[in-house]
Design an enzyme around this catalytic site. Structure first.
Site, PDB file in Angstrom:
ATOM      1  CG  LEU A 389      -1.929  -1.100   1.398  1.00 61.16           C
ATOM      2  CD1 LEU A 389      -2.660  -0.946   2.729  1.00 61.16           C
ATOM      3  CD2 LEU A 389      -2.922  -1.102   0.247  1.00 61.16           C
ATOM      4  CG  ASP A 390       0.314   4.411  -2.813  1.00 59.81           C
ATOM      5  OD1 ASP A 390       1.060   3.560  -3.319  1.00 59.81           O
ATOM      6  OD2 ASP A 390      -0.524   5.066  -3.452  1.00 59.81           O
ATOM      7  NE  ARG A 391       6.336   7.995   3.083  1.00 56.28           N
ATOM      8  CZ  ARG A 391       7.445   7.967   3.837  1.00 56.28           C
ATOM      9  NH1 ARG A 391       7.351   8.069   5.148  1.00 56.28           N
ATOM     10  NH2 ARG A 391       8.623   7.866   3.277  1.00 56.28           N
ATOM     11  CG  HIS A 487       0.862   6.826  -6.764  1.00 56.75           C
ATOM     12  ND1 HIS A 487       1.710   7.898  -6.920  1.00 56.75           N
ATOM     13  CD2 HIS A 487       1.261   6.214  -5.614  1.00 56.75           C
ATOM     14  CE1 HIS A 487       2.575   7.939  -5.922  1.00 56.75           C
ATOM     15  NE2 HIS A 487       2.322   6.915  -5.112  1.00 56.75           N
TER      16      HIS A 487
END
Length: 544
Positions: A389-391, A487
């Site tokens: 997962l993105d930060r 993203h």
């Protein structure tokens, strides 16, 4: 043995030094929290160290060998302050000395193997010396020079005779005819042939004499290469054993071997320095570190870089790479991760926003779900994230506890057999209630990690969306992405060819001036459990 010394053993009660204005800090990034941890070298600890120097100066034995010494000021659970002290390597050829903290556990575990390996290395060294000095090498060089000289002399003589024959051939051709001319020319040709035979015989003799020597030398050289390879392998094996045996403990109470902390290898002597010894002892006995100082005492170092009585920072190669782990848990515990599912094969956590899934490339990006779990779980070093997962995205993240589970789940992700549901709050009104967004995404190499729609170079990405509610000026949306590009949801929401409405708090693809997080949450996930062979449905509450 007494290891905890009163401060008055080194300074008097009227000492004016205090803990303010530290000029140097021992520091490192906590692998669990990513926070920069700092332990000062204060004027007070320097005064304590100078008191220790005075004690060392009173015993001439300490001046015989130059080495690093260290002191650590600690606080007991009762609030009382004490001092512990350490030396690097061995002191008077001993690793355990009264009044000094003991070495880090590990060396005794490999002592027998170390002695045996060192004996093997010494035997290899002696054999290499013998092979380099075999008499055949000198004989070969001497005889080779002799044959070269003989060949050169023969060539010079044959060259002179050739010139003479050429002159004689020209003369007899001018003065003789018939059978006399034929006989004279044959005599000259025979002389030339005899010289060729003489040259061949000398070269044959050279080969017969030198070839046996050459073969013996080649065999010796081959053995030398084998021994060097064997020596390298033994050295690496011993170093790996020692690194695996040395176990460090931090203030979380978590232990790691040197091999685990630095799998690419460490310089010889790592773990024997003062700072690791002091911090290890403090962590094992739950002593709170307050300040630390290291200095050189005895004869100057062989390279002339270390001077007796001078303070030095943590050494770059041996100590500094360990400092982040050793200081972890000091001064406070890091945030704990919420585990929402766990069995013997996998773990699912509810990742908070602002935390990486896996460690980054640099020291200040080491804090992540993976690094935290590796620090707190007994089998943490075998964990691997199955996806990311993105930060800035919160929600469910899966981790496998073994390689087989990791491979099986990875295949499910690749074949789009894992179903994920995200919830997001968009910074505007979306008029379409549901649909599918299909846009090719391309990572701009000049603007990492920015992704953009690019119909020529982009990779296919698909997102199903469903509007859940419209709340004032915002739209709550449910995303179901079969693909998982970097993203993807953020671009599909923000791009005009998608929903044209950025996710709230998205600083990269929208505006986030007044928001502290990205309003995107991985809410649910469906997949077949690789071992139980049943569908697992995990769900968390959306935190916004």
């Amino acid at each position: 043995m007494v290891f905890l010394h009163p401060l008055t053993d080194f300074i008097n009660s009227n000492c004016a030094a205090n803990n303010a204005l530290a000029e140097y800090y021992y520091e490192g990034y906590c692998p669990q929290s990513g926070n920069l941890l700092r332990l000062p070298r204060t004027p007070l600890i320097e005064a304590i160290a100078q008191g220790l120097m005075q004690q060392l100066a009173s015993d001439e034995r300490y001046s015989l060998e130059g080495k690093m010494y260290g002191v650590l000021q600690v606080e007991l659970p009762t609030g009382e302050q004490r001092v512990i002290k350490a030396f690097s390597g061995l002191l008077h050829s001993c690793s355990v000395v009264e009044g000094w903290v003991p070495p880090i556990p590990g060396r005794e575990e490999v002592a027998v193997d170390e002695a045996r390996t060192l004996a093997q290395l010494e035997a290899i060294k002696q054999e290499l010396i013998t092979l380099q000095q075999i008499p055949e090498r000198q004989q070969y060089e001497s005889l080779s020079r002799e044959f070269v000289q003989q060949l050169q002399a023969m060539n010079d003589r044959h060259r002179d005779r050739k010139h003479q024959r050429q002159e004689k051939r020209q003369l007899i051709c001018e003065t003789l005819t018939g059978e006399a001319l034929t006989i004279a020319l044959k005599e000259l040709d025979e002389e030339s042939r005899q010289q060729g035979i003489e040259r061949k015989l000398l070269k044959r003799q050279q080969n017969e004499v030198l070839q046996p020597l050459k073969q013996l030398i080649a065999a010796a050289d081959m053995r030398i290469q084998e021994l060097k390879q064997q020596r390298k392998q033994l050295s690496r094996q011993l170093q790996a054993q020692m690194h695996a045996a040395y176990t460090l403990i931090n203030f979380y109470g978590k232990s790691r071997s040197l091999q685990q902390l630095m799998p690419e290898g460490l310089p010889t002597g790592t773990g024997d320095c003062c700072a690791p010894k002091l911090l290890q002892y403090a962590a094992m006995h739950r002593l709170k570190p307050l300040a630390m100082a290291e200095f050189w005492w005895g004869s100057a170092s062989t390279d002339g870089e270390k001077i007796p009585g001078k303070f030095y920072p943590a050494c770059t190669e041996r100590c500094q790479p360990l400092m982040g782990f050793l200081l972890s848990g000091f001064p406070e515990m890091a945030e704990k991760l919420a585990i929402i599912y766990e069995d013997e094969w996998l773990i699912a956590v509810n990742k908070p926003p602002g935390l990486l899934s896996v460690p980054g490339r640099y020291l200040d990006t080491q804090d992540s779900v993976l690094s935290r779990l590796r620090n707190v779980l007994p089998d943490g070093m075998s964990l691997n994230t199955v996806h990311r997962l993105d930060r800035d995205t919160s929600g469910i993240l899966l981790l496998a506890r073994d390689r087989q589970t990791y491979r099986q789940l990875s295949i499910q992700f690749q074949q789009q057999q894992v179903h994920k549901i995200y919830e997001a709050l968009l910074s505007g009104i979306v008029n379409v209630d549901a649909g599918v967004i299909e846009l090719p995404l391309w990572g701009n190499p000049n603007h990492r990690p920015y992704q953009q729609v690019n119909w020529e170079y982009g990779k296919p990405s698909i997102t199903h969306f469903q509007v859940i509610a419209r709340e004032g000026n915002y739209t709550r949306v449910e995303f179901k992405p079969p693909t998982g590009r970097t993203h993807q949801l953020r671009v599909h929401a923000a791009d005009i060819q998608g929903l044209g409405t950025p996710i709230l708090g998205d600083s990269l693809y929208g505006l986030s001036a007044e928001f502290t997080r990205l309003y995107l949450h991985a809410r649910e996930i469906y997949f077949q459990h690789p071992q139980l062979k049943e569908t697992l449905h995990l769900k968390t509450e959306t935190p916004f």
